[in-house]
Design an enzyme around this catalytic site. Structure first.
Site, short mmCIF file in Angstrom:
data_model
loop_
_atom_site.label_atom_id
_atom_site.label_comp_id
_atom_site.label_asym_id
_atom_site.label_seq_id
_atom_site.Cartn_x
_atom_site.Cartn_y
_atom_site.Cartn_z
N CYS A 46 26.65 -70.80 -48.31
CA CYS A 46 27.49 -70.33 -47.20
C CYS A 46 28.96 -70.37 -47.58
CB CYS A 46 27.23 -71.16 -45.94
SG CYS A 46 27.50 -72.93 -46.14
N HIS B 87 28.80 -76.45 -42.67
CA HIS B 87 28.44 -75.04 -42.80
C HIS B 87 29.71 -74.20 -42.72
CE1 HIS B 87 26.04 -71.45 -42.66
NE2 HIS B 87 26.57 -71.08 -41.51
#
Length: 450
Positions: free
Chosen positions: A117, A403
Site C-alpha cells: 500500500c 495502511h
C-alpha cells in the site's frame, strides 16, 4: 548534412504532422523561402516511393541547396554548430512538447501484491504530478539520459503510469508487480513483503529514477579547485548560485528539474559575529509537528514550518568550527529555503524514535489546499511564493499495523485511492490526523535580487 532534411520529413510522417505547418515554422526560424514546398514535396512524393539510396541523394541535394542558397555553414563544417541544426532540433523539441497525449481520466487503482500500500499511494501521487507523467509517457527521458544503459526501472515505472492513464478505459486495476520487482533489485533494502515507510520509498525511488536518466556522466574527471579564504564575503545569492551550478554539473535530470530545491543553513558565531552559510539540495522538507498540551487541538502547517526554520542555539560541543575564529564557539543556526522547487514535497514527521521504540504522532495538521505561501521562509528579498496542493499520502493505524492511501486532485474534484479501490472524497475530509506526505505544485514565485 544529408540526414537533417530527411529527419524533418520522416518525423512529419511518423507523427502525422502536416508538412505545411512544420515548413512554416522552419521558414520563420531560418528565414528560408520555399522550404514549405520542398518539405511537402519530399514527404508526399519522394519518401513513399523512392529507394533508400535515391532518397538519401535527394535529401543530400536539398540540404546542400539550403546551405548554399541561404548562407548557412558549408558542408565540411560540423553540422552540430550550424543554424540549421540548432533551429531544426529546437523545432523538434518544441513541437514534440506541443503534441497532445491521449489520456484517460487516471482514476484507476493499483493492486496490492503483499503489503504494498505504501508503493500504491506514492505512485498515485507521482502519477498526478502531471509534468512528470507527461515526461514519462512521451518517453522523453530516452533522449535526455547520458548513459547508454537501459533505464530498466524508469521503463517499468512508465508502464505503470501508462496503465493508469489508458484512454480506452481498459483495465480498472493495474498490477505494479514487475515494477516493484525491478525496484527491489535496485534497492535490496525493500526486499521481502514487510510494510515499508512511504516517504522513504519515495526518496529511494526518485533517487534511482534520477540515476538512470541523469543528463550528466556518472564518472567525471577530477577538477582542481582553487580555494579562496573561507571567510571571504560573497553575496549570498552568488554563493548559492555557484553551489547550485556545481550540483547541476553532477546531477541534472527531470527529477532535479521538478523536485529539487536548495536549503540555506546560516551559522552565526556569538564571539566574532561571523555568518557562514552552507547550501544543500533537498527533494522534500521533513517538518516536525509541534507537541500540543491541549488534546485533539489542530496545529497548522505554518506552525510546522515555523518550527522547522526557527533559530537553534548550539553549544560549543555541538557547534561546528567558526571559519573566522578557527575554533568551536557558541552559535546559532537557522534554516531557510534559498531555491524553491517546482514540486514541493512536505513530509509531516509523525514517527519519532526513542531508545527502545517508535511512536506515532496523531496530532491533526491543517494545511491550505491553495495558496500556500513559502515566501516568509525564503531569502530576505523574497516576495510571495505560492503553491497549490494536488496530492496527499495518508497513513492510518499504528506503527506496526498501518495502511497507506492517497487523495489526488482531479479536474472535477478530489479522488481517494485505496489500493484497487477508487472513489470521490470531499475537500473537508482531506484535513485529518492521517495526512503524512503533501504534494504541492508551484503556481507563482516573486523573488527579487538586489
Amino acid at each position: 548534412m544529408q540526414l537533417w532534411f530527411n529527419i524533418v520529413t520522416a518525423w512529419c510522417l511518423d507523427r502525422n504532422t502536416g508538412a505545411d505547418s512544420v515548413g512554416k515554422q522552419v521558414e520563420t526560424i531560418l528565414g528560408i523561402e520555399g522550404f514549405i514546398g520542398r518539405v511537402a514535396w519530399h514527404a508526399e512524393v519522394v519518401m513513399p516511393r523512392a529507394e533508400s539510396t535515391a532518397m538519401d541523394n535527394s535529401c543530400q541535394a536539398l540540404c546542400r541547396n539550403l546551405v548554399t542558397q541561404n548562407g548557412l555553414q558549408p558542408e565540411n563544417v560540423d553540422i552540430s554548430q550550424s543554424v540549421l541544426y540548432t533551429s531544426i532540433m529546437g523545432l523538434l523539441l518544441v513541437t514534440d512538447n506541443e503534441k497532445k497525449l491521449q489520456l484517460g481520466n487516471g482514476q484507476v487503482g493499483l493492486r496490492n501484491i503483499g503489503n504494498t500500500c505504501f508503493l500504491n499511494a506514492i505512485v498515485q501521487c507521482l502519477s498526478h504530478t502531471r509534468s512528470l507523467r507527461d515526461y514519462c509517457l512521451m518517453r522523453t527521458y530516452l533522449q535526455d539520459k547520458h548513459s547508454n544503459q537501459e533505464p530498466v526501472l524508469m521503463n517499468e515505472f512508465c508502464k505503470v503510469l501508462a496503465g493508469l492513464w489508458e484512454c480506452d478505459g481498459g483495465e480498472t486495476t493495474v498490477n505494479p508487480g514487475k515494477f516493484y520487482h525491478v525496484f527491489k533489485e535496485s534497492v535490496p533494502y525493500f526486499s521481502g513483503y514487510s510494510q515499508q515507510d512511504a516517504q522513504e520509498f519515495l526518496r529511494f525511488l526518485l533517487d534511482r529514477l534520477h540515476t538512470e536518466i541523469n543528463r550528466r556522466p556518472s564518472k567525471r574527471p577530477a577538477v582542481m579547485e582553487i580555494k579562496e579564504p573561507t571567510y571571504t564575503r560573497f553575496r549570498i545569492s552568488e554563493e548559492a548560485f555557484a553551489m547550485w551550478q556545481r550540483n547541476l554539473d553532477r546531477d541534472d535530470s527531470k527529477i532535479v528539474d521538478l523536485f529539487s530545491g536548495q536549503l540555506r543553513s546560516s551559522l552565526h558565531c556569538s564571539v566574532c559575529s561571523h555568518y557562514s552559510n552552507t547550501f544543500d539540495v533537498f527533494c522534500d522538507l521533513s517538518l516536525p509537528i509541534p507537541k500540543k498540551s491541549d488534546y485533539g487541538r489542530t496545529v497548522t502547517l505554518r506552525e510546522c514550518l515555523d518550527l522547522f526554520s526557527q533559530e537553534e542555539k548550539l553549544d560549543k560541543e555541538n557547534s561546528p568550527m567558526c571559519e573566522r575564529c578557527n575554533r568551536r564557539t557558541e552559535s546559532t543556526k537557522r534554516l531557510t529555503i534559498q531555491r524553491f522547487p517546482k514540486i514541493l514535497v512536505i513530509h509531516l514527521n509523525r514517527f519519532t524514535m526513542s531508545r527502545y521504540s517508535i511512536s506515532k504522532s496523531t496530532v491533526p495538521v491543517s494545511f491550505p489546499l491553495n495558496g500556500l505561501d513559502l515566501g516568509p521562509f525564503g531569502p530576505v528579498d523574497c516576495g510571495p511564493v505560492l503553491y497549490d496542493l494536488y496530492a496527499v499520502c495518508n497513513h492510518s493505524g499504528t506503527v506496526n499495523m498501518g495502511h497507506y492511501t492517497a487523495a489526488c486532485r482531479e479536474e472535477e474534484g478530489w479522488c481517494y485511492y485505496n489500493d484497487s479501490c477508487v472513489g470521490e472524497i470531499t475537500e473537508e475530509k482531506l484535513q485529518s490526523n492521517q495526512a503524512y506526505v503533501l504534494f504541492y505544485e508551484l503556481k507563482s514565485c516573486n523573488i527579487t535580487r538586489k
